[in-house]
Design a protein around this motif. Structure first.
Motif, PDB file in Angstrom:
ATOM      1  N   GLY A  36       0.829  -1.201   0.000  1.00  0.00           N
ATOM      2  CA  GLY A  36       0.000   0.000   0.000  1.00  0.00           C
ATOM      3  C   GLY A  36       0.858   1.243   0.000  1.00  0.00           C
ATOM      4  N   ILE A  37       0.524   2.213  -0.837  1.00  0.00           N
ATOM      5  CA  ILE A  37       1.357   3.397  -0.989  1.00  0.00           C
ATOM      6  C   ILE A  37       1.454   4.193   0.299  1.00  0.00           C
ATOM      7  N   ASP A  38       0.467   4.050   1.196  1.00  0.00           N
ATOM      8  CA  ASP A  38       0.490   4.795   2.450  1.00  0.00           C
ATOM      9  C   ASP A  38       1.037   3.979   3.608  1.00  0.00           C
ATOM     10  N   ALA A  39       1.684   2.852   3.332  1.00  0.00           N
ATOM     11  CA  ALA A  39       2.258   2.033   4.396  1.00  0.00           C
ATOM     12  C   ALA A  39       3.378   2.806   5.087  1.00  0.00           C
ATOM     13  N   PRO A  40       3.362   2.928   6.423  1.00  0.00           N
ATOM     14  CA  PRO A  40       4.419   3.656   7.130  1.00  0.00           C
ATOM     15  C   PRO A  40       5.798   3.060   6.843  1.00  0.00           C
ATOM     16  N   GLY A  41       6.751   3.920   6.533  1.00  0.00           N
ATOM     17  CA  GLY A  41       8.108   3.460   6.267  1.00  0.00           C
ATOM     18  C   GLY A  41       8.404   3.183   4.809  1.00  0.00           C
ATOM     19  N   LEU A  42       7.411   3.293   3.939  1.00  0.00           N
ATOM     20  CA  LEU A  42       7.647   3.083   2.514  1.00  0.00           C
ATOM     21  C   LEU A  42       8.212   4.360   1.924  1.00  0.00           C
ATOM     22  N   ASP A  43       9.497   4.345   1.600  1.00  0.00           N
ATOM     23  CA  ASP A  43      10.150   5.511   1.029  1.00  0.00           C
ATOM     24  C   ASP A  43      11.156   5.057  -0.013  1.00  0.00           C
ATOM     25  N   ALA A  44      11.911   6.002  -0.550  1.00  0.00           N
ATOM     26  CA  ALA A  44      12.871   5.677  -1.608  1.00  0.00           C
ATOM     27  C   ALA A  44      13.940   4.708  -1.129  1.00  0.00           C
ATOM     28  N   ALA A  45      14.360   4.834   0.133  1.00  0.00           N
ATOM     29  CA  ALA A  45      15.375   3.922   0.660  1.00  0.00           C
ATOM     30  C   ALA A  45      14.837   2.496   0.723  1.00  0.00           C
ATOM     31  N   ALA A  46      13.561   2.342   1.119  1.00  0.00           N
ATOM     32  CA  ALA A  46      12.957   1.008   1.171  1.00  0.00           C
ATOM     33  C   ALA A  46      12.846   0.408  -0.230  1.00  0.00           C
ATOM     34  N   VAL A  47      12.477   1.240  -1.206  1.00  0.00           N
ATOM     35  CA  VAL A  47      12.385   0.756  -2.586  1.00  0.00           C
ATOM     36  C   VAL A  47      13.753   0.324  -3.098  1.00  0.00           C
ATOM     37  N   ASP A  48      14.782   1.102  -2.773  1.00  0.00           N
ATOM     38  CA  ASP A  48      16.143   0.725  -3.165  1.00  0.00           C
ATOM     39  C   ASP A  48      16.534  -0.622  -2.555  1.00  0.00           C
ATOM     40  N   HIS A  49      16.161  -0.830  -1.290  1.00  0.00           N
ATOM     41  CA  HIS A  49      16.469  -2.100  -0.615  1.00  0.00           C
ATOM     42  C   HIS A  49      15.795  -3.264  -1.332  1.00  0.00           C
ATOM     43  N   LEU A  50      14.540  -3.095  -1.691  1.00  0.00           N
ATOM     44  CA  LEU A  50      13.809  -4.156  -2.389  1.00  0.00           C
ATOM     45  C   LEU A  50      14.500  -4.508  -3.705  1.00  0.00           C
ATOM     46  N   ARG A  51      14.822  -3.492  -4.481  1.00  0.00           N
ATOM     47  CA  ARG A  51      15.432  -3.754  -5.785  1.00  0.00           C
ATOM     48  C   ARG A  51      16.834  -4.363  -5.634  1.00  0.00           C
ATOM     49  N   HIS A  52      17.539  -3.971  -4.581  1.00  0.00           N
ATOM     50  CA  HIS A  52      18.870  -4.541  -4.351  1.00  0.00           C
ATOM     51  C   HIS A  52      18.793  -6.050  -4.172  1.00  0.00           C
ATOM     52  N   HIS A  53      17.665  -6.518  -3.643  1.00  0.00           N
ATOM     53  CA  HIS A  53      17.482  -7.952  -3.415  1.00  0.00           C
ATOM     54  C   HIS A  53      16.605  -8.598  -4.489  1.00  0.00           C
ATOM     55  N   GLY A  54      16.451  -7.905  -5.620  1.00  0.00           N
ATOM     56  CA  GLY A  54      15.748  -8.491  -6.752  1.00  0.00           C
ATOM     57  C   GLY A  54      14.245  -8.507  -6.633  1.00  0.00           C
ATOM     58  N   VAL A  55      13.684  -7.664  -5.785  1.00  0.00           N
ATOM     59  CA  VAL A  55      12.229  -7.613  -5.577  1.00  0.00           C
ATOM     60  C   VAL A  55      11.697  -6.326  -6.200  1.00  0.00           C
ATOM     61  N   GLN A  56      10.757  -6.478  -7.130  1.00  0.00           N
ATOM     62  CA  GLN A  56      10.165  -5.330  -7.815  1.00  0.00           C
ATOM     63  C   GLN A  56       8.893  -4.881  -7.099  1.00  0.00           C
ATOM     64  N   PRO A  57       8.778  -3.581  -6.767  1.00  0.00           N
ATOM     65  CA  PRO A  57       7.590  -3.120  -6.039  1.00  0.00           C
ATOM     66  C   PRO A  57       6.421  -2.766  -6.954  1.00  0.00           C
ATOM     67  N   VAL A  58       5.228  -3.053  -6.483  1.00  0.00           N
ATOM     68  CA  VAL A  58       3.987  -2.613  -7.115  1.00  0.00           C
ATOM     69  C   VAL A  58       3.150  -1.965  -6.024  1.00  0.00           C
ATOM     70  N   ALA A  59       2.676  -0.750  -6.253  1.00  0.00           N
ATOM     71  CA  ALA A  59       1.931  -0.017  -5.236  1.00  0.00           C
ATOM     72  C   ALA A  59       0.433  -0.079  -5.492  1.00  0.00           C
ATOM     73  N   VAL A  60      -0.317  -0.195  -4.411  1.00  0.00           N
ATOM     74  CA  VAL A  60      -1.774  -0.095  -4.467  1.00  0.00           C
ATOM     75  C   VAL A  60      -2.153   1.252  -3.874  1.00  0.00           C
ATOM     76  N   VAL A  61      -2.910   2.047  -4.639  1.00  0.00           N
ATOM     77  CA  VAL A  61      -3.244   3.410  -4.213  1.00  0.00           C
ATOM     78  C   VAL A  61      -4.748   3.536  -4.010  1.00  0.00           C
ATOM     79  N   PRO A  62      -5.155   4.428  -3.087  1.00  0.00           N
ATOM     80  CA  PRO A  62      -6.596   4.619  -2.840  1.00  0.00           C
ATOM     81  C   PRO A  62      -7.314   5.121  -4.082  1.00  0.00           C
ATOM     82  N   SER A  63      -8.507   4.658  -4.276  1.00  0.00           N
ATOM     83  CA  SER A  63      -9.281   5.047  -5.464  1.00  0.00           C
ATOM     84  C   SER A  63      -9.696   6.504  -5.429  1.00  0.00           C
ATOM     85  N   ASP A  64      -9.792   7.088  -4.217  1.00  0.00           N
ATOM     86  CA  ASP A  64     -10.200   8.486  -4.132  1.00  0.00           C
ATOM     87  C   ASP A  64      -9.012   9.452  -4.177  1.00  0.00           C
ATOM     88  N   ALA A  65      -7.808   8.908  -4.322  1.00  0.00           N
ATOM     89  CA  ALA A  65      -6.614   9.764  -4.400  1.00  0.00           C
ATOM     90  C   ALA A  65      -5.592   9.130  -5.330  1.00  0.00           C
TER      91      ALA A  65
END
Length: 442
Positions: free
Chosen positions: A56-85
């Motif tokens: 979820g895009i509003d998950a606490p702690g989800l930032d650019a550093a976390a995304v970099d960590h995921l990609r460093h370990h071969g994990v591609q992120p997909v975000a789920v965003v609220p329909s009203d925003a």
């Protein structure tokens, strides 16, 4: 074909149950773990068993550093965003490096987005946005949703080592632009410890650059950009620099570039930089201190190169122009020869001949030596322009004319270009306003 292995973080959101149902209905996608939070997700990604993280895009702690960590370990992120925003969610996702976005109202397309993230990990996959009325299957474009009006220009002030006057020139150019009623942001990006705040008498308990870097990492810099600036007057504000030289490492790679992109939406930006253009990062994943200067130079619409009018200063300027050309690929620059004085025995023509041939010089300007006037301005915490007209301020105005030629007056009017005057402001007035954010790690 092996199924795509998924980690999922919903942070208690209502869409989690439907997302699991959609994924379970596909043979080519399987959920490895439902993570309780982003920290749990990063730990699970480190095991190297997953391919995609749905979060979820509003998950606490989800930032650019976390995304970099995921990609460093071969994990591609997909975000789920609220329909009203959806637009705000897409914009934040692009800022922290997540190209794949699915709206809560389009979770039936989530499995396809997961597969697409694995099949094209280095390119933004074509995924649905899921907003009511928004086209499905349209790629998420980084930067979408930015203001569409005229954008400002980035003027970067650089010069070789030896205190040629980078900060003084940057502050003077920014003040002159603001005096012409151009919205201007002065950014102190010197990685060796900026002095813009001290020179302009700004109380420096909060570093605007560090605050902006944290917001950029969180993907919320555009929304919080006003809070990292100090207003000097109606047209001029400052993003103060590092409070200590050793804190350069807190500005992650790309943060300054993002800051300058956001600043362009507000108006013109003047950037004070450091002297070194050397690639000093030993680890490609952790660029060195000079990346701040290199990022600024790379983002420049105009480069002002400043050097001092003496044998040592001109020698450094000549070498600096050659080095800068190697970094920029020969981008034209405007050269400012500072502290020009008759006691040197050189004419402007003599100095021009010394500088010629060392780079693509779009224009050459001379600023006369006025140590007493500069000292008065610094001691008072004022810009040179606030301290009154002088040969130095007139020389700086000529530099700004080359950047933004003044509009021609209407026929028969003879009216000069509009300028606001700082003469009515008391010494120090408006120079000590505080931002809303606070940086307690002094």
């Amino acid at each position: 074909m092996n199924p795509v292995v998924v980690l999922l973080v919903a942070a208690g959101a209502a869409w989690e149950s439907e997302a699991l149902t959609r994924i379970d209905g596909r043979r080519d996608v399987v959920v490895l773990k439902r993570c309780v939070d982003v920290d749990d997700l990063l730990a699970a990604a480190s095991a190297g068993q997953a391919d995609v993280a749905v979060v979820g895009i509003d998950a606490p702690g989800l930032d650019a550093a976390a995304v970099d960590h995921l990609r460093h370990h071969g994990v591609q992120p997909v975000a789920v965003v609220p329909s009203d925003a959806v637009d705000a969610g897409r914009l934040r996702a692009s800022r922290i490096g997540i190209p794949g976005v699915v709206g809560e109202a389009a979770l039936h397309l989530l499995p396809d987005a997961v597969v697409a993230a694995v099949s094209t990990p280095d390119a933004p996959p074509t995924v649905p946005r899921g907003a009511a009325g928004a086209p499905l299957g349209e790629p998420v474009v980084p930067g979408a949703g930015k203001p569409s009006g005229p954008r400002g220009r980035t003027v970067v002030v650089w010069g070789p080592a030896g205190a040629p006057g980078r900060t003084t020139l940057a502050a003077a150019v920014a003040a002159e632009l603001a005096a012409r009623r151009r919205r201007t942001v002065l950014v102190d990006a010197d990685p060796y410890g900026g002095t813009v705040a001290q020179q302009l008498g700004i109380l420096d308990e909060v570093s605007g650059l560090l605050s902006a870097a944290r917001l950029a990492t969180a993907g919320t810099l555009a929304e919080g950009f006003t809070a990292v600036q100090r207003a000097l007057d109606q047209h001029l504000s400052v993003v103060t620099g590092l409070p200590r030289a050793d804190r350069w490492a807190e500005v992650r790679a790309g943060a300054l570039d993002h800051l300058l992109e956001v600043a362009r939406d507000q108006g013109d930006t003047v950037v004070d930089t450091g002297p070194s253009l050397e690639e000093d990062g030993l680890d490609p994943g952790r660029p060195g201190r000079n990346r701040l200067t290199l990022e600024a130079v790379g983002a420049a619409d105009e480069l002002l190169v400043v050097g001092t009018a003496d044998p040592v200063g001109l020698s450094r300027l000549a070498r600096g122009l050659v080095e800068l050309a190697e970094v920029t690929g020969g981008m034209p620059v405007r050269v400012v020869v500072n502290r020009m004085r008759p006691t040197l025995g050189w004419s402007e023509k003599d100095v021009a001949g010394m500088v010629a041939g060392f780079g693509r010089v779009a224009s050459l300007h001379f600023v006369p030596d006025d140590r007493a006037g500069v000292d008065r301005a610094v001691v008072a915490g004022r810009t040179l322009l606030e301290s009154g007209g002088s040969p130095v301020t007139r020389a700086v105005a000529a530099v700004v004319d080359s950047l933004h030629p003044p509009a021609l007056p209407a026929p028969g009017t003879g009216a000069p270009p509009a300028r606001s005057t700082p003469a009515g402001r008391r010494p120090g007035q408006g120079l000590r306003r505080r931002t809303a954010g606070r940086d307690h790690r002094r």
